[in-house]
Design an enzyme around this catalytic site. Structure first.
Site, short mmCIF file in Angstrom:
data_model
loop_
_atom_site.label_atom_id
_atom_site.label_comp_id
_atom_site.label_asym_id
_atom_site.label_seq_id
_atom_site.Cartn_x
_atom_site.Cartn_y
_atom_site.Cartn_z
CB ILE A 109 12.22 -21.22 -15.72
CG1 ILE A 109 12.55 -19.88 -15.03
CG2 ILE A 109 12.20 -21.06 -17.23
CD1 ILE A 109 13.91 -19.32 -15.45
CB SER A 110 7.66 -18.65 -13.41
OG SER A 110 7.19 -19.63 -12.53
CE LYS A 111 3.92 -15.87 -20.03
NZ LYS A 111 2.54 -15.72 -20.54
#
Length: 272
Positions: A109-111
């Site tokens: 999951i992206s930051k």
């Protein structure tokens, strides 16, 4: 997957901003897994105020707001989207840190800061300024569904495509647990071809990077629309590219600008 680079129309204009710090929105999966294992609490649960109170989420947003560079509408949507519902329960204690986390199937999951930045770029487009929202959105790469949830709070309609069936199914389950004003339409399919049946789109955002911007995305971007995607740039590696579909005097053209260097997973064709 390999793909021949496509040329932009002759009318495409490029404007390059100074290169800034490399954004690594997803990190290498191995490092994300190692860090997650090191930081996870033994029982995978939180203490104190707990995640469900929203206080932890508000602190995450406050940290982002303190940086002074993110769109307030995006931050408000992130304050309402429960990120802990989109990660494994053993990692929930880290859900509101500015870090990537493994979500299975070799993906992360992206930051939050990168989600805020990319959606802020979308919100700065001419169409979003005119309509006050992102309008009809196409998301390439659903992942666990978190960004689709944030988008649903900023748009009239969201269509999100994922090529990995395992992630597509996981995102459906995750989103069923979250109350949203309108549910995103999730599609298991090849993101490179977009989703013409739901278009044209006022906004397109991609969570995977290719050598080019697929022509299908450009065809499905409505006049006045904006596209944000990690894309290869000559001599710079992968950067965030913003593509605007500008119409002047009845004639359409594409205006391209290049932003931060990034490192996203590869954009691939087909479904798995």
């Amino acid at each position: 997957m390999s793909s021949g680079a496509k040329r932009f129309p002759a009318s495409l204009k490029a404007a390059t901003s100074p290169q800034r710090e490399l954004l690594m929105p997803q990190r290498h999966l191995h490092q994300a897994t190692v860090d997650a294992a090191r930081l996870a609490r033994p029982n995978g649960k939180t203490t104190g105020t707990g995640l469900d109170s929203g206080a932890v989420r508000q602190r995450m947003v406050a940290r982002l707001r303190a940086e002074g560079k993110f769109d307030e509408r995006v931050l408000a949507a992130m304050a309402a989207a429960p990120r802990h519902e989109f990660v494994d329960s053993a990692l929930a204690a880290q859900a509101y840190e500015d870090t990537a986390l493994p979500i299975g199937h070799g993906q992360t999951i992206s930051k939050p800061s990168v989600v805020a930045h990319m959606l802020g770029l979308l919100m700065a487009g001419a169409g979003a300024r005119r309509h006050g929202s992102l309008g009809r959105v196409l998301e390439i790469g659903t992942g666990c569904g978190y960004q689709a949830a944030v988008l649903a709070l900023l748009a009239r309609q969201v269509t999100s495509i994922e090529r990995l069936q395992g992630l597509h199914d996981k995102a459906k389950l995750n989103l069923q647990r979250v109350a949203l004003p309108r549910a995103p339409r999730l599609v298991w399919g090849d993101g490179r071809v977009g989703h013409a049946a739901s278009g044209p789109f006022d906004s397109i955002v991609a969570a995977a990077g290719g050598e080019d911007i697929p022509h299908a995305w450009m065809e499905q971007l409505a006049p006045g629309g904006r596209l944000v995607a990690p894309t290869a740039a000559a001599g710079r590696g992968q950067v965030l590219v913003v593509l605007d579909h500008v119409v002047e005097g009845g004639v359409g053209r594409w205006v391209r600008s290049e932003h931060e260097a990034v490192l996203f997973v590869p954009l691939k064709s087909g479904v798995v």
